[in-house]
Motif scaffolding. Structure first.
Motif, PDB file in Angstrom:
ATOM      1  N   GLU A  27       3.529   0.395   1.499  1.00 28.01           N
ATOM      2  CA  GLU A  27       3.600   1.545   0.427  1.00 28.01           C
ATOM      3  C   GLU A  27       4.951   1.817   0.385  1.00 28.01           C
ATOM      4  N   VAL A  28       5.705   1.962  -0.845  1.00 24.57           N
ATOM      5  CA  VAL A  28       6.966   2.339  -1.001  1.00 24.57           C
ATOM      6  C   VAL A  28       6.990   3.680  -0.942  1.00 24.57           C
ATOM      7  N   ASN A  29       7.821   4.413  -0.164  1.00 25.98           N
ATOM      8  CA  ASN A  29       7.640   6.017  -0.230  1.00 25.98           C
ATOM      9  C   ASN A  29       8.499   6.576  -1.414  1.00 25.98           C
ATOM     10  N   ASP A  30       8.498   7.886  -1.298  1.00 26.55           N
ATOM     11  CA  ASP A  30       9.199   8.474  -2.623  1.00 26.55           C
ATOM     12  C   ASP A  30      10.714   8.210  -2.349  1.00 26.55           C
ATOM     13  N   ASP A  31      11.173   8.214  -1.164  1.00 26.76           N
ATOM     14  CA  ASP A  31      12.525   7.967  -0.988  1.00 26.76           C
ATOM     15  C   ASP A  31      13.211   6.839  -1.008  1.00 26.76           C
ATOM     16  N   GLY A  32      12.069   5.547  -1.430  1.00 21.53           N
ATOM     17  CA  GLY A  32      12.484   4.215  -1.643  1.00 21.53           C
ATOM     18  C   GLY A  32      12.433   3.443  -0.238  1.00 21.53           C
ATOM     19  N   SER A  33      11.925   4.046   0.865  1.00 27.55           N
ATOM     20  CA  SER A  33      11.892   3.278   1.884  1.00 27.55           C
ATOM     21  C   SER A  33      10.200   2.777   2.070  1.00 27.55           C
ATOM     22  N   LEU A  34      10.248   1.697   2.735  1.00 27.71           N
ATOM     23  CA  LEU A  34       8.960   1.039   2.764  1.00 27.71           C
ATOM     24  C   LEU A  34       7.991   1.274   4.112  1.00 27.71           C
ATOM     25  N   SER A  35       6.888   1.660   3.809  1.00 28.58           N
ATOM     26  CA  SER A  35       6.110   1.804   5.089  1.00 28.58           C
ATOM     27  C   SER A  35       5.103   0.472   5.141  1.00 28.58           C
ATOM     28  N   VAL A  36       5.196  -0.050   6.314  1.00 29.11           N
ATOM     29  CA  VAL A  36       3.867  -1.166   6.630  1.00 29.11           C
ATOM     30  C   VAL A  36       2.987  -0.262   7.131  1.00 29.11           C
ATOM     31  N   LEU A  37       1.873  -0.524   6.206  1.00 26.95           N
ATOM     32  CA  LEU A  37       0.791   0.356   6.679  1.00 26.95           C
ATOM     33  C   LEU A  37      -0.130  -0.312   8.020  1.00 26.95           C
ATOM     34  N   ASP A  38      -0.165  -1.546   7.848  1.00 29.98           N
ATOM     35  CA  ASP A  38      -0.881  -2.245   8.937  1.00 29.98           C
ATOM     36  C   ASP A  38      -0.003  -3.405   9.181  1.00 29.98           C
ATOM     37  N   ALA A  39       0.819  -3.274  10.397  1.00 29.09           N
ATOM     38  CA  ALA A  39       1.745  -4.298  10.827  1.00 29.09           C
ATOM     39  C   ALA A  39       0.967  -5.626  11.497  1.00 29.09           C
ATOM     40  N   THR A  40      -0.298  -5.378  12.022  1.00 26.71           N
ATOM     41  CA  THR A  40      -0.939  -6.436  12.682  1.00 26.71           C
ATOM     42  C   THR A  40      -2.202  -6.646  11.886  1.00 26.71           C
ATOM     43  N   PRO A  41      -2.438  -7.243  10.650  1.00 29.82           N
ATOM     44  CA  PRO A  41      -3.426  -7.265   9.948  1.00 29.82           C
ATOM     45  C   PRO A  41      -4.491  -8.549  10.446  1.00 29.82           C
ATOM     46  N   SER A  42      -5.516  -8.538  10.266  1.00 34.85           N
ATOM     47  CA  SER A  42      -6.423  -9.453  10.698  1.00 34.85           C
ATOM     48  C   SER A  42      -6.236 -10.580  10.004  1.00 34.85           C
ATOM     49  N   GLY A  43      -6.643 -11.802  10.626  1.00 31.37           N
ATOM     50  CA  GLY A  43      -6.607 -13.122   9.930  1.00 31.37           C
ATOM     51  C   GLY A  43      -6.967 -13.253   8.470  1.00 31.37           C
ATOM     52  N   ASP A  44      -8.012 -12.534   8.004  1.00 30.63           N
ATOM     53  CA  ASP A  44      -8.626 -12.625   6.701  1.00 30.63           C
ATOM     54  C   ASP A  44      -7.532 -12.228   5.822  1.00 30.63           C
ATOM     55  N   ARG A  45      -6.530 -11.452   6.030  1.00 33.16           N
ATOM     56  CA  ARG A  45      -5.636 -11.084   5.287  1.00 33.16           C
ATOM     57  C   ARG A  45      -4.282 -12.020   4.889  1.00 33.16           C
ATOM     58  N   ARG A  46      -4.515 -13.031   5.699  1.00 29.17           N
ATOM     59  CA  ARG A  46      -3.240 -14.038   5.457  1.00 29.17           C
ATOM     60  C   ARG A  46      -2.779 -14.281   4.454  1.00 29.17           C
ATOM     61  N   ALA A  47      -3.491 -14.784   3.427  1.00 28.27           N
ATOM     62  CA  ALA A  47      -3.342 -15.149   1.971  1.00 28.27           C
ATOM     63  C   ALA A  47      -2.297 -13.777   1.356  1.00 28.27           C
ATOM     64  N   GLU A  48      -2.788 -12.584   1.727  1.00 31.11           N
ATOM     65  CA  GLU A  48      -1.967 -11.407   1.052  1.00 31.11           C
ATOM     66  C   GLU A  48      -0.685 -11.314   1.796  1.00 31.11           C
ATOM     67  N   CYS A  49      -0.784 -11.678   3.017  1.00 27.39           N
ATOM     68  CA  CYS A  49       0.454 -11.370   3.748  1.00 27.39           C
ATOM     69  C   CYS A  49       1.246 -12.408   3.266  1.00 27.39           C
ATOM     70  N   GLU A  50       0.890 -13.536   3.090  1.00 30.67           N
ATOM     71  CA  GLU A  50       2.010 -14.526   2.528  1.00 30.67           C
ATOM     72  C   GLU A  50       2.389 -14.305   1.248  1.00 30.67           C
ATOM     73  N   ALA A  51       1.687 -13.939   0.445  1.00 30.85           N
ATOM     74  CA  ALA A  51       1.855 -13.530  -0.940  1.00 30.85           C
ATOM     75  C   ALA A  51       2.992 -12.629  -0.954  1.00 30.85           C
ATOM     76  N   ALA A  52       2.942 -11.492  -0.178  1.00 30.75           N
ATOM     77  CA  ALA A  52       3.799 -10.261   0.004  1.00 30.75           C
ATOM     78  C   ALA A  52       5.213 -10.956   0.462  1.00 30.75           C
TER      79      ALA A  52
END
Ligand code: SF4
Length: 66
Positions: A27-52
């Motif tokens: 999530e990009v915050n209002d001040d332009g910084s980025l928050s990683v909402l889940d830094a240790t995602p489960s393996g089923d999110r691998r494709a999303e992570c790789e795309a990002a």
């Protein structure tokens, strides 16, 4: 084996292309910084992570097997 997302804040320009690929992980915050909402995602999110990571134009993101 789990996944870990590493963000190099000094390289991030807050454009939000990662958020467009994986809105539940970034999530990009209002001040332009980025928050990683889940830094240790489960393996089923691998494709999303790789795309990002691939979408980031400044190579600020890295996906690490942990
Ligand atoms: S795509 Fe890269 S530069 Fe853009 S907000 Fe995400 S991590 Fe930062």
């Amino acid at each position: 084996m789990g996944l870990r997302i590493e963000l190099d804040e000094s390289k991030c320009s807050g454009l939000g292309l990662c958020e467009a690929e994986a809105p539940e992980l970034f999530e990009v915050n209002d001040d332009g910084s980025l928050s990683v909402l889940d830094a240790t995602p489960s393996g089923d999110r691998r494709a999303e992570c790789e795309a990002a990571v691939a979408a980031c134009p400044t190579e600020a993101l890295r996906l690490v097997e942990s």
